[in-house]
Design a protein around this motif. Structure first.
Motif, PDB file in Angstrom:
ATOM      1  N   GLY A  81      26.850   6.626  13.508  1.00  0.00           N
ATOM      2  CA  GLY A  81      27.392   5.794  12.352  1.00  0.00           C
ATOM      3  C   GLY A  81      26.220   6.076  11.485  1.00  0.00           C
ATOM      4  O   GLY A  81      24.981   6.212  11.786  1.00  0.00           O
ATOM      5  N   SER A  82      26.112   6.777  10.557  1.00  0.00           N
ATOM      6  CA  SER A  82      25.644   7.245   9.445  1.00  0.00           C
ATOM      7  C   SER A  82      25.117   5.930   8.179  1.00  0.00           C
ATOM      8  O   SER A  82      26.119   5.366   7.576  1.00  0.00           O
ATOM      9  N   GLY A  83      24.067   6.177   7.941  1.00  0.00           N
ATOM     10  CA  GLY A  83      23.273   5.253   6.712  1.00  0.00           C
ATOM     11  C   GLY A  83      22.728   3.790   7.476  1.00  0.00           C
ATOM     12  O   GLY A  83      23.269   3.643   8.849  1.00  0.00           O
ATOM     13  N   ALA A  84      22.752   3.035   6.514  1.00  0.00           N
ATOM     14  CA  ALA A  84      22.351   1.647   6.889  1.00  0.00           C
ATOM     15  C   ALA A  84      23.474   0.408   6.735  1.00  0.00           C
ATOM     16  O   ALA A  84      23.954   0.534   5.239  1.00  0.00           O
ATOM     17  N   PRO A  85      24.290  -0.399   7.531  1.00  0.00           N
ATOM     18  CA  PRO A  85      25.342  -0.480   7.040  1.00  0.00           C
ATOM     19  C   PRO A  85      24.877  -2.287   6.954  1.00  0.00           C
ATOM     20  O   PRO A  85      23.859  -2.463   6.987  1.00  0.00           O
ATOM     21  N   GLY A  86      25.876  -3.190   6.500  1.00  0.00           N
ATOM     22  CA  GLY A  86      26.050  -4.420   5.720  1.00  0.00           C
ATOM     23  C   GLY A  86      26.758  -4.919   6.756  1.00  0.00           C
ATOM     24  O   GLY A  86      27.331  -4.494   7.406  1.00  0.00           O
ATOM     25  N   ILE A  87      26.742  -6.278   6.105  1.00  0.00           N
ATOM     26  CA  ILE A  87      27.949  -7.162   6.586  1.00  0.00           C
ATOM     27  C   ILE A  87      29.559  -7.166   6.132  1.00  0.00           C
ATOM     28  O   ILE A  87      30.334  -6.847   6.561  1.00  0.00           O
ATOM     29  N   ASP A  88      29.679  -6.554   5.066  1.00  0.00           N
ATOM     30  CA  ASP A  88      30.761  -6.015   4.189  1.00  0.00           C
ATOM     31  C   ASP A  88      30.884  -4.819   5.151  1.00  0.00           C
ATOM     32  O   ASP A  88      32.822  -4.555   5.479  1.00  0.00           O
ATOM     33  N   ALA A  89      30.610  -3.956   5.093  1.00  0.00           N
ATOM     34  CA  ALA A  89      30.910  -2.493   5.187  1.00  0.00           C
ATOM     35  C   ALA A  89      31.376  -2.430   6.703  1.00  0.00           C
ATOM     36  O   ALA A  89      31.972  -1.951   7.064  1.00  0.00           O
ATOM     37  N   LEU A  90      30.835  -3.931   7.850  1.00  0.00           N
ATOM     38  CA  LEU A  90      30.978  -3.494   9.350  1.00  0.00           C
ATOM     39  C   LEU A  90      32.512  -4.355   8.987  1.00  0.00           C
ATOM     40  O   LEU A  90      33.198  -3.650   9.802  1.00  0.00           O
ATOM     41  N   VAL A 109      19.301  -2.051  13.374  1.00  0.00           N
ATOM     42  CA  VAL A 109      18.722  -2.799  13.362  1.00  0.00           C
ATOM     43  C   VAL A 109      17.787  -4.029  12.946  1.00  0.00           C
ATOM     44  O   VAL A 109      18.177  -5.021  12.378  1.00  0.00           O
ATOM     45  N   MET A 110      17.220  -3.055  11.670  1.00  0.00           N
ATOM     46  CA  MET A 110      16.592  -3.645  10.410  1.00  0.00           C
ATOM     47  C   MET A 110      16.964  -4.142   9.321  1.00  0.00           C
ATOM     48  O   MET A 110      16.670  -4.833   8.521  1.00  0.00           O
ATOM     49  N   THR A 111      17.810  -3.521   8.707  1.00  0.00           N
ATOM     50  CA  THR A 111      18.783  -3.367   8.048  1.00  0.00           C
ATOM     51  C   THR A 111      19.913  -4.516   8.170  1.00  0.00           C
ATOM     52  O   THR A 111      20.088  -5.355   7.208  1.00  0.00           O
ATOM     53  N   LEU A 112      20.644  -4.257   8.870  1.00  0.00           N
ATOM     54  CA  LEU A 112      21.646  -6.019   8.973  1.00  0.00           C
ATOM     55  C   LEU A 112      20.717  -7.286  10.141  1.00  0.00           C
ATOM     56  O   LEU A 112      20.775  -8.313   9.696  1.00  0.00           O
TER      57      LEU A 112
END
Length: 264
Positions: A65-74, A179-182
């Motif tokens: 996965g590229s970039g830093a995901p959020g809950i909505d993106a997941l 890890v840190m973004t989520l």
């Protein structure tokens, strides 16, 4: 292991069980820094009679996965995978952060979610000032120490140390950015004032000794759900691997109960 490409990620997933089963598929969503193998017991049990889908979320386990995901993106990744597999209606079963994704799915796609299962999950995180300061400070320690401390405290006292160490190693392999973004995304997640919109039968299963997301926070959430069943299990935050048979039994009872009349 099949994979599905979506928005810069390769999602690894399992899709097992009969495609022609009468019951809608179960979709298992793991938690922060975990992977789809948290659900091994449930996959083995339920795939004998119904379709079961589980995946490694972007940046976790065997998924890239590229970039830093959020809950909505997941949540969007999950919908894209289900569309790819031709799944319309389903039952999301989410643990911890996976439960946040499951609630997001239920709110965004109410016509597709038949029932909802939240395991050691909540709709809003709440902290005392002291706990909030402690959590903020914890992000400044070395990354591996940060992950190890969070995973270690997720298990109830007495859980086998070697198994805890295995989960620490697995979690530490998750990219730091993910890890840190989520971690921040979970702290900011808040749908508590909207869960009353989720008008499907809902099972809330929680570990009695969960200190990551305490039972009292789940109970506050439960009062907002129009149609919730609560099960408390003698476990910590990692209920799917601490007490897998008890969780499976709770799911089995819930899924075989006749659905009550929809709330007006």
């Amino acid at each position: 292991m099949p994979q599905f490409a979506v928005d810069g990620a390769e999602l690894t997933y399992d899709d097992e069980g009969p495609r022609d089963a009468e019951d809608v598929p179960l979709v298992f969503l793991h938690g922060w820094t975990a992977n789809r193998h948290r659900w091994d017991h449930q996959l083995a049990h339920f795939s004998a009679g119904r379709r079961v889908i589980r995946l490694d979320l972007r940046g976790h386990g065997a998924s890239s996965g590229s970039g830093a995901p959020g809950i909505d993106a997941l949540a969007r990744d999950v919908v894209a995978l289900l569309d790819h597999l031709g799944v319309d209606r389903f039952v999301p079963v989410g643990h911890s952060m996976g439960g946040m994704i499951a609630q997001t799915l239920a709110l965004a796609h109410p016509d597709r979610v038949e029932r909802l299962v939240l395991v050691n999950s909540i709709s809003r995180m709440t902290y005392s000032r002291g706990r909030g300061l402690l959590m903020a400070a914890s992000t400044r320690v070395p990354f591996r120490l940060f992950v190890a401390a969070n995973i270690r405290r997720a298990f109830a006292p007495g859980h086998p140390r070697e198994e805890v160490r295995k989960y620490i190693r697995d979690s530490s392999a998750t990219p730091r950015e993910v890890v840190m973004t989520l971690y921040s995304a979970m702290r900011a997640f808040d749908v508590l004032d909207r869960v009353g919109e989720i008008r499907v039968p809902t099972l809330l299963v929680h570990g009695l000794h969960d200190i990551q997301l305490p039972v009292r926070q789940m109970l506050r959430m439960a009062t907002r759900y129009p149609d919730a069943v609560i099960r408390i299990v003698d476990a910590g935050h990692e209920l799917p691997v601490e007490k897998p048979a008890e969780l499976t039994a709770a799911l089995d009872r819930f899924l075989t109960d006749p659905a009550p009349e929809a709330t007006a």
